[in-house]
Design an enzyme around this catalytic site. Sequence first.
Site, PDB file in Angstrom:
ATOM      1  N   GLU A  58       0.820  -1.206   0.000  1.00 13.52           N
ATOM      2  CA  GLU A  58       0.000   0.000   0.000  1.00 13.52           C
ATOM      3  C   GLU A  58       0.862   1.268   0.000  1.00 13.52           C
ATOM      4  O   GLU A  58       0.581   2.207  -0.728  1.00 13.52           O
ATOM      5  CB  GLU A  58      -0.913  -0.020   1.242  1.00 13.52           C
ATOM      6  CG  GLU A  58      -1.852   1.151   1.370  1.00 13.52           C
ATOM      7  CD  GLU A  58      -3.116   0.973   0.527  1.00 13.52           C
ATOM      8  OE1 GLU A  58      -3.232  -0.074  -0.133  1.00 13.52           O
ATOM      9  OE2 GLU A  58      -3.943   1.890   0.525  1.00 13.52           O
ATOM     10  N   ASP A  59       1.918   1.276   0.780  1.00  9.24           N
ATOM     11  CA  ASP A  59       2.617   2.534   1.050  1.00  9.24           C
ATOM     12  C   ASP A  59       4.024   2.646   0.456  1.00  9.24           C
ATOM     13  O   ASP A  59       4.669   3.671   0.602  1.00  9.24           O
ATOM     14  CB  ASP A  59       2.749   2.752   2.564  1.00  9.24           C
ATOM     15  CG  ASP A  59       1.402   2.866   3.234  1.00  9.24           C
ATOM     16  OD1 ASP A  59       0.435   3.180   2.517  1.00  9.24           O
ATOM     17  OD2 ASP A  59       1.307   2.641   4.444  1.00  9.24           O
TER      18      ASP A  59
END
Length: 716
Positions: free
Chosen positions: A76-77
């Site tokens: 996600e990051d």
Amino acid sequence: MITDDDLIQALTLRNPTANVSLVRQAYAFAQRAHEGQKRASGAPYFEHPAEVAMILARIHLDSTSIIAALLHDTVEDTSVTLEDIKKHFGSDVAFLVHSVTKLSRLQWSAELKVQASQFHKLLMGMARDMRALLIKLADRLHNMRTLHYLPSLKKQQKIAKETLEIYAPLAERIGIQKFKDEMEDIATRVLYPELYQAITQKVQEMTQSQKVDIEAICQDLHTILQHHHIQATVIGRTKTPPSIIRKMECKHLTFEQLTDLLAFRVVVETRAACYQALGILHGAYVVLPGRFKDYISIPKSNGYQSLHTGLIGPSHHKIEVQIRTKDMDDIAHYGVAAHWWHKNPDQVSPHQEYAWLRDLLEIIEHSDNPEEVMERTSLEVPSREVHCFTPKNRLITLPTGSTCFDFAYAVHTWVGDHCVGAKINGRLMPLRTQLANGDIVDILTSESSVMSPEWARFAMTSHARARIRRMGRAHKKEHYALLGRALFEKKLARKKIPFTPHQLLPYLKTFDCVTLDDLWAKIGHGFVSIPEVLSHVFPQHTWGLPRSQKKNLYRSASSKGMHHTPSSLEIPIHGLIPGLSVRYAGCCYPLPGDRILGILVSGKNITVHREDCPTVERYGSQPDRLLNLAWKKNKILDTKFIGRLSTRMVNQPGNLAAIAHMIGKNRANIVNLKITQRTPEFFDFAIDMELASAEHLQKLITLLKTHKAVCSVERL
Ligand code: MN
């Protein structure tokens, strides 16, 4: 910062053969990936996944879960892809990271439809691999622990609320009491600071004034058991504010009426020793009646097992005692996770079967209104249950207050859909009858049964409620579709205009319908007027539209894909009829969060009542005038609703002012206050105030009940 050594030490405690080197690799991999990122606290971002992995290592999950936890935010990051993870750590880890990533996007947005479908995904992910949920719960737990670093209080409250509504109940459902308790504690502190503070202070005052010595009580219990040759570990504590609040709310007690602020856990070696210990304690102390529960013979639906009893224990303190074995104790704290320990952790099947999970999935899959599911589905494990039997002695456990409808649906969905009557203990009884412990219930079915959606109010469980509404709606729709078609064709026949139904097909969208039946039903309901439809299909004729605004109304509504008139948009309720005015009933003062029903008054107005309002009862014979309504959860923002309380207080100067102050501090605005009775000792009064929701009122009532001058508080 948690180091890889810390993780491995915790992991190998119960799982000595775990893949230690892969854990080290994942640790280094994730640390590198998050390099340079920061948390709201200012700490390096990697602290978060490391803590999440540690939470799971402490409950002794397997190495796959620990590795996935370390990597859970990388996709996600950071620039890491699922492919990278699959290559380095295998497909199991990749699947878990993928599931958790999907769950992380699960922002409870304003769009409830999105919310419900994401909720569905969450459940599907869980059904496939319970470890995905465990990682998500650990992720949320750590975010709760660091919640105070978020600069915006609004945001903190939003996350706390979501935790209370979704994650804490899920943790309880799978039996991880440790997670649930901590999440609830932090969330309550954030959302209801005054109440939390008042309860904490009350507990302190009580333990000091009564000179409670928990250690000494443990010692006494231990000595008595040992004297009878029972080996036991005894641990004592005061109950936590969230569990005290729950007790006060569900048993309608004031703080002073609570009997079990002190809870003791007795852990013995065998199941037989549990019952022996119970006998010994019951012989040694005065037993508080009505408090004994045998969750060993009949475990809770999340697998919890224990004996519960209430005693006037050592030094005359009222105490609650829970007696269980070590295995039961593990399950009580760690639920599904404990199953990993008792077998070889890397061989245990992650596919735990949960009846409630199946039920939930079924409800969502068969619902045509996902918002309703969110509205109606409670994830909570019922605190009080009733145990009944089928004629073949199958045990059916239901929440207290359940009726034959709930029972029928618990037996089988088909039985519920087709129930027409019930025999309780051999005697024919109405389906709405509430069940009692030990009832033997025989459900009578018929292929041609007809369900009325209004019967949903006689059901407690969300499964039964959702099915009844669906069955009833399907039936009702059929009825209205026939009616609508007949009316429409009659009108055309009168004007001698040739017509076939497929001429309507191009206009379905205009009226926000998918099938022809939808449109017939809307016409039958009166949601769409016949001239309105005709003016579209045969624009060459004049159809005498009643009011031009109506035309605009549907046009604008359908272009935005909405069902409601602009005015009803402001009323945060589903199920209203466009064009009819709406009023909140003055008899029961419905608040957002209450279960509600509408009553059609002379075809022009809708009055919104609470489902259990006596007025609704009177309309039982006219189900056509009752409307299924539900609050729109996220639409209720700052609108103020009126709630009414009746209170009895000790008649002393200053008490009323103190109460008014408490109410004001809790963002409720008193609009009317009336003293209804006054004696030298007590006085009763009714307060009307502006509130945000039923929950707001509930928490306010509980707060008032912590005040020593308050004898009773009730919602009117
Ligand atoms: Mn995270």
